[in-house]
Design a protein around this motif. Structure first.
Motif, short mmCIF file in Angstrom:
data_model
loop_
_atom_site.label_atom_id
_atom_site.label_comp_id
_atom_site.label_asym_id
_atom_site.label_seq_id
_atom_site.Cartn_x
_atom_site.Cartn_y
_atom_site.Cartn_z
N THR A 140 0.83 -1.20 0.00
CA THR A 140 0.00 0.00 0.00
C THR A 140 0.87 1.25 0.00
OG1 THR A 140 -1.78 -1.16 1.17
CG2 THR A 140 -1.82 1.24 1.24
N TYR A 141 1.95 1.22 0.75
CA TYR A 141 2.86 2.37 0.79
C TYR A 141 3.57 2.56 -0.55
CZ TYR A 141 6.69 5.42 2.20
OH TYR A 141 7.59 6.46 2.28
N MET A 142 3.96 1.47 -1.19
CA MET A 142 4.60 1.58 -2.49
C MET A 142 3.68 2.25 -3.51
SD MET A 142 7.66 0.35 -2.21
CE MET A 142 7.73 0.83 -0.48
N LEU A 143 2.38 2.00 -3.38
CA LEU A 143 1.39 2.53 -4.33
C LEU A 143 0.57 3.65 -3.68
CD1 LEU A 143 0.19 -0.88 -5.83
CD2 LEU A 143 1.98 0.64 -6.70
N LEU A 144 1.22 4.42 -2.85
CA LEU A 144 0.55 5.42 -2.02
C LEU A 144 -0.23 6.46 -2.81
CD1 LEU A 144 0.20 6.36 0.94
CD2 LEU A 144 2.26 7.76 0.64
N ALA A 169 0.67 6.30 8.65
CA ALA A 169 0.41 5.43 9.80
C ALA A 169 0.97 4.04 9.52
CB ALA A 169 -1.10 5.36 10.05
N ALA A 170 0.85 3.14 10.48
CA ALA A 170 1.39 1.79 10.33
C ALA A 170 0.69 1.02 9.22
CB ALA A 170 1.27 1.03 11.65
N ASP A 171 -0.55 1.39 8.88
CA ASP A 171 -1.26 0.72 7.80
C ASP A 171 -1.07 1.42 6.46
OD1 ASP A 171 -2.76 3.02 8.10
OD2 ASP A 171 -4.67 2.00 8.42
N ALA A 172 -0.16 2.40 6.42
CA ALA A 172 0.20 3.16 5.22
C ALA A 172 -0.82 4.22 4.83
CB ALA A 172 0.48 2.25 4.03
#
Length: 230
Positions: A33-37, A201-204
């Motif tokens: 999810t972070y990579m595709l933020l 956040a921790a869940d991106a």
């Protein structure tokens, strides 16, 4: 008595199946999810199979092994010793320019410089100069089949191969549950890495000043075998 989990191996012929599975099982994975933020949730979910297909195609250019368990309820992508996913030629051949166009320069920075840079530093620390190792690029289980030992069966298969070659296995656990699984299977935690600290956040999800997304660099070492006469 635990049932034996049927496992099969393959390569290019299994690309579409493993890309589709990864698109489902990593739908809420914080690191992905972070990579595709920069994509909306709907855009990200629609794009995930294509994203995975490109990266796995690059892995296959580097002789990756695809392993599935129990009729595609779980699957992994394993890079053999001496082969690396950041091979520029294989990324280009796999169509990475299309991924770059979709994620943009911020996404490239997150993937290439932040994630790869930090995990490469962890490898230098955790592998103690060992240049040859197996790399578990991905290992995932369908949501409804988790907790049934399928990922463990695949990992045991990889550990047997690594043990036969007397080589370590490297991976990055991206959730607390996967970290716990690997610890239970003899992996050592090398380092906790945090992506996007101060941004998410921790869940991106976007969160100014947030703690960031944690992942855990881990290594498994083969057991030493007694020499004859010892």
């Amino acid at each position: 008595m635990a049932r034996s989990v049927p496992i099969t191996h393959g390569g290019q012929n299994l690309l579409n199946s493993v890309a589709a599975l990864n698109g489902r099982v990593f739908d809420t994975d914080p690191v992905i999810t972070y990579m595709l933020l920069d994509l909306s949730r709907e855009e990200r979910l629609a794009y995930l199979p294509t994203y995975w297909a490109t990266l796995i195609k690059s892995a296959l250019w580097n002789d990756a092994l695809i392993t599935e368990a129990d009729g595609w309820k779980a699957a992994s992508v394993l890079l053999p010793p001496g082969r690396y996913l950041d091979n520029a030629w294989s990324l280009l051949c796999a169509g990475f320019l299309d991924v770059l166009w979709r994620i943009g320069l911020p996404g490239l920075k997150r993937l290439w410089y932040e994630f790869s840079g930090m995990t490469d530093n962890a490898k230098r620390k955790g592998l103690h100069g060992q240049k040859r190792y197996y790399y578990v690029f991905s290992l995932g289980t369908e949501h409804e089949h988790r907790g049934k030992g399928l990922a463990k069966a695949i990992m045991r298969d990889h550990q047997r191969a690594a043990q036969a070659d007397n080589l370590p296995i490297w991976l990055e656990a991206t959730t607390p549950s996967s970290r716990g699984l690997y610890l239970s299977m003899g992996f050592e935690e090398v380092e906790e890495i945090v992506l996007g600290k101060g941004k998410v956040a921790a869940d991106a999800s976007l969160q100014p000043g947030g703690p960031g997304v944690p992942l855990w660099a881990m290594v498994w070492w083969p057991q030493s075998t007694p020499t004859s006469g010892s």
